[in-house]
Design a protein around this motif. Sequence first.
Motif, short mmCIF file in Angstrom:
data_model
loop_
_atom_site.label_atom_id
_atom_site.label_comp_id
_atom_site.label_asym_id
_atom_site.label_seq_id
_atom_site.Cartn_x
_atom_site.Cartn_y
_atom_site.Cartn_z
N SER A 74 1.72 -5.36 -36.36
CA SER A 74 1.58 -3.92 -36.21
C SER A 74 0.76 -3.46 -35.01
O SER A 74 0.51 -2.26 -34.86
CB SER A 74 0.98 -3.32 -37.49
N ASP A 121 4.39 1.57 -38.49
CA ASP A 121 3.68 0.59 -37.67
C ASP A 121 4.16 -0.83 -37.92
O ASP A 121 4.32 -1.62 -36.99
CB ASP A 121 2.17 0.67 -37.94
N ASN A 125 7.47 -0.28 -35.25
CA ASN A 125 6.63 -0.71 -34.13
C ASN A 125 6.50 -2.22 -34.09
O ASN A 125 6.55 -2.83 -33.01
CB ASN A 125 5.24 -0.06 -34.23
#
Length: 303
Positions: A74, A121, A125
């Motif tokens: 993350s 995240d 991500n």
Amino acid sequence: MGMLDGKVAVVTGSGGGIGREIALHMAQAGAKVIINDIGASLTGEGASATPAQQTKQIIEQRGGRAEINTDSVSSWESAGKIVQSALDHFGRIDIVVNNAGILRDQIFHRMTPEEWDAVIDVHLNGSFYVSRHAATHFRKQEGGSYVHITSTSGLIGNFGQANYSAAKLGICALSKSIALDMKRYNVRSNCLAPFAWSRMTSSIPAETPEQKARVEKIMRMGPEKNAPLAVFLASDAAKDVTGQIFGPRMNELFLFSQNRPIRGIHAAEGWTPESIAEHALPALKSFFVPMERSGEVFSWDPL
């Protein structure tokens, strides 16, 4: 000779469930595997190396080779360490499986920014960070394969999962972009939407008779059913397969559609709000995508 002999794979979130099965099958197919897992709870709290150690032990008992990495996907910096661990231990990287995930389920009008950010995240991500770090090496060696784990919650829809659904559909767009941008370097990128009873599906409500019946169907689908497709997509046998979305469901395999125009109408004089209401809406309405969830689209028993 295994389908992945000589290759090095990074499998994120491989301390259990679908990720573990993918790691085990890739090792069995001849790959050296980096088992990445921080050992957090379903909601992302806590940390433990035990799940990754258990996966490593199984791989080694079966004669395979694996090493452990417990960095988080993350953040940009820690994701770089995951890819670097493959280089440090095995000298190269050929395969990335973006499987790590958490859940923070919440009905949309109650979802907090923290619940949104936490899931984005890790899933979206995290998939970008790990993929981007690996891309530098894939480009240099002119080859590599990404297998991104998406979900029918994003492809079709689900209740109480706006964060998860958005991330999982975003992963499909990320995969397609990678496939387009890196085709010139013989790098492939595909998505896999798994069907399985695992930690990620254990939060599905089972209160009404209909919900209980749905959960019973899912519980019959073991996480190992998803691994053969992941191994194939990572192998040279899939050299012509990129930019696609697949779904393994028990003994069924599905290829998912991707967004394309399904109906068009034209007005020579252009459109006004009134003419849209009077003419366009009636012409388009019968082609509207139904308000369905995954369980309603896949309504038959798995074969």
